[in-house]
Each structure stands twice: as C-alpha cells, then as structure tokens.
Design an enzyme around this catalytic site. Structure first.
Site, short mmCIF file in Angstrom:
data_model
loop_
_atom_site.label_atom_id
_atom_site.label_comp_id
_atom_site.label_asym_id
_atom_site.label_seq_id
_atom_site.Cartn_x
_atom_site.Cartn_y
_atom_site.Cartn_z
CE1 TYR A 103 0.19 7.03 1.28
CE2 TYR A 103 -1.54 7.07 2.93
CZ TYR A 103 -0.48 7.68 2.29
OH TYR A 103 -0.09 8.94 2.66
NE ARG A 104 -0.52 -0.43 -6.14
CZ ARG A 104 0.38 0.45 -6.63
NH1 ARG A 104 1.64 0.38 -6.32
NH2 ARG A 104 -0.01 1.40 -7.46
#
Length: 137
Positions: A12-13
């Site tokens: 997850y960025r």
C-alpha cells in the site's frame, strides 16, 4: 536493527515523494487500504520467550507462530548438532565467529554476516563463540 517479517504480495503506497508513473501522472496512493490494516494505538504482541540448552548452544525462542514465522536467539559456546526441522533457517550473526558443518563441507561465519541453511541439509553442526538471530517460516 534486524527486521523479520512475513512476505506479502501487497504493497500500500501511503506517500510517494511526488514520483510520476509511466503516464506522467502522480502514482495512486492507497490511504484507505493502509488505514484499514493499521492498528492504532499499537498493541504489543503477547509473547513468552522460552529457553533451552542444547549441548554448547542456548536457544531462546523469541517468537513462534506457525502461521507467520519463528525467531530464535542462539548463544553458541562450543559445539552443537541440530536436525533440520524447518523449511530453511536464516541466520544473522550478531557477534563472534564460528563455523557450520554440513554434509557439503565446513563454512566459517563471523559477526555481521548472514547465511541460509536450506532444507536440503538434514543435520548440521555449529561451533564457535557467537550470538545469532535465527528465523524461519
């Protein structure tokens, strides 16, 4: 610092330093997904270390979770023979030096080195004076 973690196919960025994707646009952030899997405030895992003396090695089990991974602290003071009871062992040498002997030969190790003992090794001997962190899935 030594970080042991479960491998994952998901990233997850949450911040991307304003980098651009192949299309020249800012890359997508995954803020909602990251929040969904974050525990706030942090809750310490409940662990109970156990200690076992095996010939010339003290083995302290720090974490043992068959679903994720297990982590041990080995204090080697002499010689110990181990059967291979895991798919592999990842060994990080914190201090000291020694050698590991398998059917394939004898291999020296020293402080700050890391090595892998693969599942093809049925049994191994380890000797020396060293402290190691050992982990496996």
């Amino acid at each position: 610092m030594l970080e042991t973690q479960q491998s994952s196919d998901t990233t997850y960025r949450v911040y991307d330093y304003d980098r651009k994707g192949a299309d020249g646009q800012p890359r997508e952030l995954h803020l909602k997904q990251a929040i969904d899997v974050t525990t706030v405030p942090h809750v310490d895992a409940k662990t109970t270390a156990t200690e076992e003396q095996r010939e010339g090695t003290k083995v302290v089990t720090l974490i043992q979770d068959p679903q994720f991974f297990s982590v041990y602290h080995w204090t080697i003071e002499g010689e110990t023979s181990f059967p291979m009871e895991a798919p592999f062992l990842l060994v990080s040498v914190l201090d000291g030096q020694g050698e590991i002997e398998t059917e394939d030969g004898t291999f020296a190790f020293a402080k700050s080195q890391h090595f892998l003992i693969p599942s093809t090794v049925d049994r191994f001997q380890i000797r020396g004076n060293a402290e190691c962190i050992v982990s496996h899935v």
